[in-house]
Motif scaffolding. Structure first.
Motif, mmCIF file in Angstrom:
data_model
loop_
_atom_site.group_PDB
_atom_site.id
_atom_site.type_symbol
_atom_site.label_atom_id
_atom_site.label_comp_id
_atom_site.label_asym_id
_atom_site.label_seq_id
_atom_site.Cartn_x
_atom_site.Cartn_y
_atom_site.Cartn_z
ATOM 1 N N LEU A 172 -13.869 -7.612 -4.190
ATOM 2 C CA LEU A 172 -14.263 -7.030 -5.466
ATOM 3 C C LEU A 172 -15.102 -5.769 -5.319
ATOM 4 N N SER A 173 -15.416 -5.391 -4.088
ATOM 5 C CA SER A 173 -16.216 -4.181 -3.896
ATOM 6 C C SER A 173 -15.396 -2.956 -4.259
ATOM 7 N N ALA A 174 -16.083 -1.836 -4.465
ATOM 8 C CA ALA A 174 -15.384 -0.589 -4.791
ATOM 9 C C ALA A 174 -14.427 -0.201 -3.678
ATOM 10 N N GLU A 175 -14.851 -0.405 -2.405
ATOM 11 C CA GLU A 175 -13.991 -0.062 -1.279
ATOM 12 C C GLU A 175 -12.757 -0.957 -1.230
ATOM 13 N N ALA A 176 -12.957 -2.256 -1.515
ATOM 14 C CA ALA A 176 -11.837 -3.194 -1.469
ATOM 15 C C ALA A 176 -10.809 -2.886 -2.546
ATOM 16 N N LEU A 177 -11.260 -2.599 -3.757
ATOM 17 C CA LEU A 177 -10.340 -2.317 -4.846
ATOM 18 C C LEU A 177 -9.616 -0.989 -4.619
ATOM 19 N N ALA A 178 -10.332 0.002 -4.098
ATOM 20 C CA ALA A 178 -9.695 1.293 -3.832
ATOM 21 C C ALA A 178 -8.620 1.159 -2.761
ATOM 22 N N LEU A 179 -8.897 0.383 -1.714
ATOM 23 C CA LEU A 179 -7.902 0.155 -0.660
ATOM 24 C C LEU A 179 -6.667 -0.526 -1.225
ATOM 25 N N SER A 180 -6.884 -1.502 -2.092
ATOM 26 C CA SER A 180 -5.760 -2.231 -2.674
ATOM 27 C C SER A 180 -4.941 -1.343 -3.599
ATOM 28 N N ALA A 181 -5.601 -0.475 -4.340
ATOM 29 C CA ALA A 181 -4.871 0.436 -5.229
ATOM 30 C C ALA A 181 -3.971 1.371 -4.433
ATOM 31 N N ARG A 182 -4.366 1.725 -3.218
ATOM 32 C CA ARG A 182 -3.573 2.648 -2.408
ATOM 33 C C ARG A 182 -2.533 1.935 -1.553
ATOM 34 N N HIS A 183 -2.849 0.720 -1.100
ATOM 35 C CA HIS A 183 -1.974 0.088 -0.105
ATOM 36 C C HIS A 183 -1.548 -1.341 -0.451
ATOM 37 N N GLY A 184 -2.203 -1.997 -1.373
ATOM 38 C CA GLY A 184 -1.928 -3.409 -1.590
ATOM 39 C C GLY A 184 -0.669 -3.647 -2.409
ATOM 40 N N ASP A 185 0.060 -4.689 -2.052
ATOM 41 C CA ASP A 185 1.170 -5.176 -2.875
ATOM 42 C C ASP A 185 0.743 -6.390 -3.692
ATOM 43 N N VAL A 186 -0.187 -7.175 -3.148
ATOM 44 C CA VAL A 186 -0.757 -8.325 -3.851
ATOM 45 C C VAL A 186 -2.264 -8.286 -3.641
#
Length: 351
Positions: A188-202
Motif C-alpha cells: 500500500l506504500s506509494a512506491e508499491a502502488l507506483a510499481l504496480s501501476a507500471r508493471h503489475g498485472d494483478v
C-alpha cells in the motif's frame, strides 16, 4: 472480468523440538505417511485442479523449499492449472529469471506466473543475502521487471541501470515468443502502488488492508501509465454446511494451533469475518498472551455466507482470490464440492 480462484499451497512448519522416542514395542519405524515432501504438495495441486480452481500459489518460504522448483513440478503434474511462484528480486539476475521462466512457459503452455515480494523484513532479507532497504528495494524491483521484459521481447537488448547492466541480451529460439508471466505485486506504500501501476498485472491486497482506498489510489496512478492491473485478495477461508459447524471447527483450529479457549474470538455473524487465522509461535510459548500471532482476518461461516462475502468483494472490484485453507488437501476438495459451485454463476456471467 471473470473471477479467478487460486489456492495458496502449504509451507512446511519447522518443529520446535525432536519428537519423543517411540516405545520399545514399536518395531515398524516407517512414517505413517510414506509420501515425500513433493508428493504431499503434488496431492494438493492435483486436488486444486480436480476442484476446479484456476491456479495455485507456491509461496515464498525463507527457510523452506524454493517456490520456483515447486512450481516446475506442479506445472509438470497438471494440465490446466496456472501456477504462481512467489520470490523476491534478489534471488537471481532478471536475465536468468527470464530464461528460467521462458523454459517453464514453453513446457507448460504459458501457465506460469510471478509474484514478486519486494518488502521483506530486514532480518529475513539479510538472511537471504539482501541488504537493500527502503526505496532502493522498489528501484531494484523496477529494474528487475524492466530488464526481464526487455530480454524477453527484444533481441540485442541493452540496459544500464543502478542495479543491472545488460549488453546484447535477449531470448532467442526456442525460448522466444512465449507469454511473459503475469506479474503479481502487493503493498500500500506509494512506491508499491507506483510499481504496480507500471508493471503489475494483478495487485494483491489483504483483508486487513484499506481495500477501497488502495483500489482508488491505484486506479488514479494507472491513468498516468495507460494500464491498470486487476485486483486480487488474499482470503483465508473456513466454510461448512452451517455457521454453527464452521464456528466449531474454527475453535478446533484455534486450539490446535495454540490458542486458549477462553480467548477465542467469535466470527462476525453478519460478515463472516474472523480475526483468528495466522500462526502462533511454533515454540509453543505464549508469553505474549493467548494465541499470540493470530492476527490474520479471514472468512468463517456457512458456504452460503462465505459465498455472499466473496460476491461483496467482487462488487468492490476484486476479481482474483487467493484462498488459504487448512488442512490443505481436505479443505481444497470442500471448496470444489461446496463453495465454488455457489460462485459458478458469477464466473459464467463474467465470461
Amino acid at each position: 472480468m471473470t473471477p479467478e480462484f487460486h489456492l495458496t499451497l502449504p509451507v512446511e512448519r519447522r518443529r520446535a523440538a525432536a519428537l519423543p522416542p517411540l516405545p520399545d514395542f514399536v518395531t515398524d519405524l516407517r512414517p505413517s505417511d510414506a509420501a515425500g515432501p513433493y508428493e504431499r504438495l503434488a496431492r494438493v495441486g492435483r486436488a486444486a485442479e480436480l476442484a476446479g480452481l484456476d491456479g495455485v500459489l507456491a509461496p515464498f518460504d525463507p527457510a523452506g523449499q524454493d517456490p520456483l522448483v515447486v512450481a516446475g513440478g506442479l506445472l509438470r503434474g497438471s494440465r490446466h492449472t496456472r501456477v504462481t511462484a512467489e520470490f523476491h528480486p534478489g534471488i537471481a539476475t532478471p536475465v536468468y529469471a527470464a530464461k528460467l521462466s521462458a523454459s517453464l512457459q514453453r513446457f507448460s503452455g504459458d501457465r506460469f506466473d510471478w509474484r514478486l515480494t519486494v518488502d521483506l523484513d530486514p532480518q529475513t532479507a539479510r538472511a537471504q543475502g539482501d541488504f537493500l532497504e527502503g526505496a532502493e528495494r522498489y528501484a531494484r524491483a523496477e529494474e528487475f521487471l524492466t530488464v526481464a521484459k526487455g530480454v524477453w521481447s527484444q533481441e540485442d537488448y541493452d540496459f544500464q541501470g543502478s542495479f543491472y547492466e545488460v549488453l546484447g541480451g535477449g531470448l532467442l529460439f526456442p525460448l522466444s515468443g512465449r507469454a511473459f508471466p503475469r506479474v503479481q505485486l502487493s503493498g500500500l506504500s506509494a512506491e508499491a502502488l507506483a510499481l504496480s501501476a507500471r508493471h503489475g498485472d494483478v495487485h494483491v491486497f489483504g483483508l486487513d488492508d484499506d481495500l477501497d482506498s488502495g483500489i482508488a489510489a491505484l486506479r488514479e496512478l494507472s491513468l498516468e501509465t495507460g494500464r491498470e492491473p486487476v485486483y486480487g485478495l488474499r482470503l483465508p477461508v473456513l466454510a461448512r454446511e452451517d455457521d454453527i459447524e464452521a464456528r466449531r471447527d474454527a475453535l478446533r483450529l484455534w486450539i490446535r494451533r495454540g490458542g486458549a479457549r477462553e480467548a477465542f474470538p467469535e466470527p462476525d455473524p453478519c460478515t463472516a469475518l474472523w480475526p483468528g487465522f495466522g500462526t502462533v509461535g511454533l515454540t509453543g510459548s505464549h508469553e505474549d498472551g493467548p494465541a499470540a500471532g493470530f492476527h490474520e482476518p479471514g472468512l468463517v461461516g456457512s458456504y452460503g455466507r462465505v459465498a455472499d462475502a466473496v460476491r461483496g468483494h467482487l462488487d468492490r472490484g476484486v476479481s482474483v482470490f487467493f484462498l488459504e485453507v487448512e488442512p490443505h488437501l481436505e479443505e481444497t476438495y470442500r471448496l470444489g464440492e461446496h463453495l465454488l459451485p455457489l460462485l459458478a454463476k458469477e464466473k459464467h456471467h463474467a465470461g
